[in-house]
Write a protein that holds these residues in place. Structure first.
Motif, PDB file in Angstrom:
ATOM      1  N   LEU A  88      35.025  33.340  43.464  1.00 30.43           N
ATOM      2  CA  LEU A  88      35.400  34.872  43.343  1.00 30.43           C
ATOM      3  C   LEU A  88      34.705  35.854  42.730  1.00 30.43           C
ATOM      4  CD1 LEU A  88      39.092  34.047  41.702  1.00 30.43           C
ATOM      5  CD2 LEU A  88      38.600  34.497  44.166  1.00 30.43           C
ATOM      6  N   GLN A  89      33.866  35.393  41.836  1.00 35.64           N
ATOM      7  CA  GLN A  89      32.866  36.242  41.370  1.00 35.64           C
ATOM      8  C   GLN A  89      31.705  36.695  42.228  1.00 35.64           C
ATOM      9  OE1 GLN A  89      31.927  36.380  36.786  1.00 35.64           O
ATOM     10  NE2 GLN A  89      29.782  35.484  37.673  1.00 35.64           N
ATOM     11  N   PHE A  90      31.300  35.525  42.920  1.00 33.94           N
ATOM     12  CA  PHE A  90      30.244  35.668  43.934  1.00 33.94           C
ATOM     13  C   PHE A  90      30.655  36.401  44.962  1.00 33.94           C
ATOM     14  CE2 PHE A  90      27.742  34.175  47.494  1.00 33.94           C
ATOM     15  CZ  PHE A  90      26.463  34.438  47.107  1.00 33.94           C
ATOM     16  N   TYR A  91      31.824  36.267  45.669  1.00 34.24           N
ATOM     17  CA  TYR A  91      32.295  36.843  46.612  1.00 34.24           C
ATOM     18  C   TYR A  91      32.570  38.472  46.330  1.00 34.24           C
ATOM     19  CZ  TYR A  91      35.543  38.225  50.536  1.00 34.24           C
ATOM     20  OH  TYR A  91      36.128  38.825  51.493  1.00 34.24           O
ATOM     21  N   SER A  92      32.961  38.625  45.405  1.00 35.59           N
ATOM     22  CA  SER A  92      33.254  39.860  44.951  1.00 35.59           C
ATOM     23  C   SER A  92      31.958  40.925  44.963  1.00 35.59           C
ATOM     24  CB  SER A  92      34.277  40.266  43.749  1.00 35.59           C
ATOM     25  OG  SER A  92      33.452  39.827  42.796  1.00 35.59           O
TER      26      SER A  92
END
Length: 412
Positions: A88-92
Motif C-alpha cells: 500500500l505504501q509503495f503504491y501510494s
C-alpha cells in the motif's frame, strides 16, 4: 496500473518470474475458492464464448481479462509472502510521484491550456485534457487517484498512531495533500465522493476505535482543515466546480431517451446524469430483447451503438457511449448470469473488508462498487488489472489472518 502498455509488460515479467519458482506455489482450499471468484468474469467469458459472432473479437475481449486468472494463481499461491502494508505504501508513493511528474509536464508542455484554465475558460475540460495528455480516460485515472488519496489518509492516521518521527508525518501529509489535489484537478464526481466516503470509513475504523475523545476531535479537526482548505482553494479558483456539482449534474432530467431535443447537447449534457440514464435505458431495453444469454462479450458495444441508431438517438450514436454501468454491461453481454457474476466479484471484496474490519479494503469496495454503477471498469484493461491485483492482495491478507487465527486456536 495507470498505463496499459507498461502494465502489460510488467504483468508478463511478473508471470515469468513466478514461473521460475512455480514449485513454491501453495494453494489452500480457501485460496482456490477465492481465486475462482476473482477469475469469475473471465470464466463467464469462457463459458459463453460460443455466443460471440466473431471468434477473433471474442478472443480479443477475453485477452483483457487474463490478469484475473494470473493474479490469483501467483499472488494467492504466495499469500504468505505478501506484505500488505508495504505494498500500500509503495503504491501510494510511486503513483503520487508519477502523477506529479506528468502534472509538471502538463504545465510545461501545454502552457496555453494552463493559461486558459487560469483565466477561467472551458474549466469543464481541464481534467479530461490532463488525462488525455497521459493517455488515459479521466474517470479511470481518478479511480486510481481516489484510492491513492484514501491510502494516504490511512497512512497519515497510521503515522500519528504509531508515533512516527516528524519527518515521516510531514511526508505522509504531503503525499495526502498532493493526491487529494490531483483528485480535484481531474475532477470526476464519483472520485470525490469516494475519497469522502473512504475518509469517513478510515476515521470510523482507525481513529474512533483507537483514540480517546480529545484525540479523535483533534484528528478530525486537522483532517477537516487540511482537506477542506485544499477543497476551498480549488473551488475558489475553479468556479465551474460549483456549477458541475449542482445544476449541470441533474439538468434536463425530463429528456431521458430524448437528448436530441436539447439544443447543443454536447455542451449542455455530455457529462450530465440524464445522458447516463438515457444510456442505461437503452442498454436495459436491448438486454431484455436478448435474454437469457445476452449478445456476446465481443458484441456488447456494437449492438448498443446499433440500437442507438435504430431508436433515433443520434447524439448517443455519434459519440458511441458504452453502457457506463457494469451490471448492465454484463447483462447485455452475458444475460442473466452477467450481473450475478459482477455482484459476486465486487461484494466478495466487501466481505473481505468486513470480515477483517479493514478500512482500506472496505473503502476499495465502496470505490469499485460506485465506480461500476456509473461506469464499466470490468470492460477496461485498467479497471480489470487494477481490481484483479488488489482483490488478490486483499485475499492474501485475509488468508494470512485466517492462518494466524487458526494457529492461535491450536496453541490455545
Amino acid at each position: 496500473m495507470i498505463f496499459r502498455k507498461p502494465c502489460t509488460w510488467i504483468i508478463i515479467g511478473f508471470v515469468l518470474f513466478n514461473l521460475c519458482f512455480i514449485k513454491k506455489l501453495k494453494h489452500t482450499r480457501l485460496a482456490i475458492l477465492l481465486g475462482l471468484v476473482i477469475a469469475s468474469p473471465l470464466l463467464l467469458e469462457i463459458l459463453l464464448f460460443w455466443n460471440n459472432d466473431s471468434f477473433g473479437e471474442g478472443l480479443k475481449s477475453m485477452e483483457k481479462s487474463i490478469s484475473l486468472l494470473l493474479f490469483p494463481v501467483f499472488i494467492l499461491g504466495n499469500y504468505k509472502r505478501v506484505q500488505f502494508i508495504k505494498l500500500l505504501q509503495f503504491y501510494s508513493y510511486t503513483t503520487t510521484v508519477i502523477v506529479l511528474f506528468f502534472f509538471i509536464r502538463f504545465i510545461v508542455v501545454y502552457p496555453d491550456l494552463i493559461d486558459k484554465y487560469l483565466g477561467g475558460t472551458d474549466l469543464w475540460e481541464m481534467g479530461y485534457s490532463f488525462s488525455n495528455s497521459i493517455g488515459i480516460h479521466a474517470p479511470a485515472l481518478n479511480m486510481h487517484l481516489a484510492f491513492v488519496a484514501i491510502i494516504s489518509m490511512y497512512f497519515v492516521v497510521y503515522s500519528f498512531r504509531k508515533n512516527e518521527n516528524v519527518a515521516y508525518k510531514l511526508l505522509r501529509i504531503l503525499v495526502l495533500a498532493l493526491s487529494f489535489f490531483f483528485v480535484l484537478f481531474v475532477n470526476t464526481r464519483m472520485a470525490l465522493f469516494n475519497v469522502i466516503a473512504g475518509t469517513i470509513i478510515i476515521f470510523f475504523y482507525e481513529v474512533i476505535r483507537y483514540y480517546n475523545f480529545k484525540k479523535v476531535a483533534a484528528i478530525i479537526t486537522f483532517g477537516a482543515v487540511l482537506l477542506g482548505g485544499i477543497l476551498f482553494l480549488f473551488i475558489k479558483n475553479n468556479p465551474y466546480m460549483k456549477e458541475k456539482y449542482s445544476t449541470v449534474t441533474f439538468a434536463y432530467m425530463d429528456k431521458v431517451g430524448k437528448l436530441d431535443e436539447i439544443e447543443n447537447p454536447e455542451a449542455k449534457v455530455f457529462n450530465s446524469f440524464v445522458t447516463r440514464v438515457s444510456i442505461w435505458k437503452s442498454a436495459w431495453e436491448l438486454s431484455l430483447d436478448h435474454l437469457p444469454f445476452g449478445v456476446g462479450a465481443s458484441d456488447g458495444k456494437p449492438e448498443l451503438f446499433k440500437y442507438y441508431k435504430q431508436t433515433n438517438q443520434h447524439f448517443l450514436a455519434k459519440y458511441e457511449f458504452p453502457t457506463h454501468n457494469q451490471f448492465l454491461d454484463f447483462l447485455l453481454k452475458f444475460g442473466i448470469l452477467g450481473p450475478m457474476v459482477v455482484f459476486l466479484y465486487i461484494f466478495t471484496i466487501g466481505y473481505l473488508g468486513y470480515d477483517l474490519k479493514n478500512a482500506i479494503i472496505l473503502s476499495f469496495f465502496i470505490l469499485f462498487l460506485t465506480s461500476n454503477l456509473t461506469d464499466d471498469f470490468l470492460l477496461r484493461f485498467d479497471g480489470i488489472a487494477f481490481s484483479g491485483f488488489w482483490f488478490s492482495v486483499f485475499g492474501s491478507f485475509w488468508l494470512q489472518e485466517k492462518a494466524t487465527a487458526c494457529k492461535e486456536r491450536l496453541i490455545a
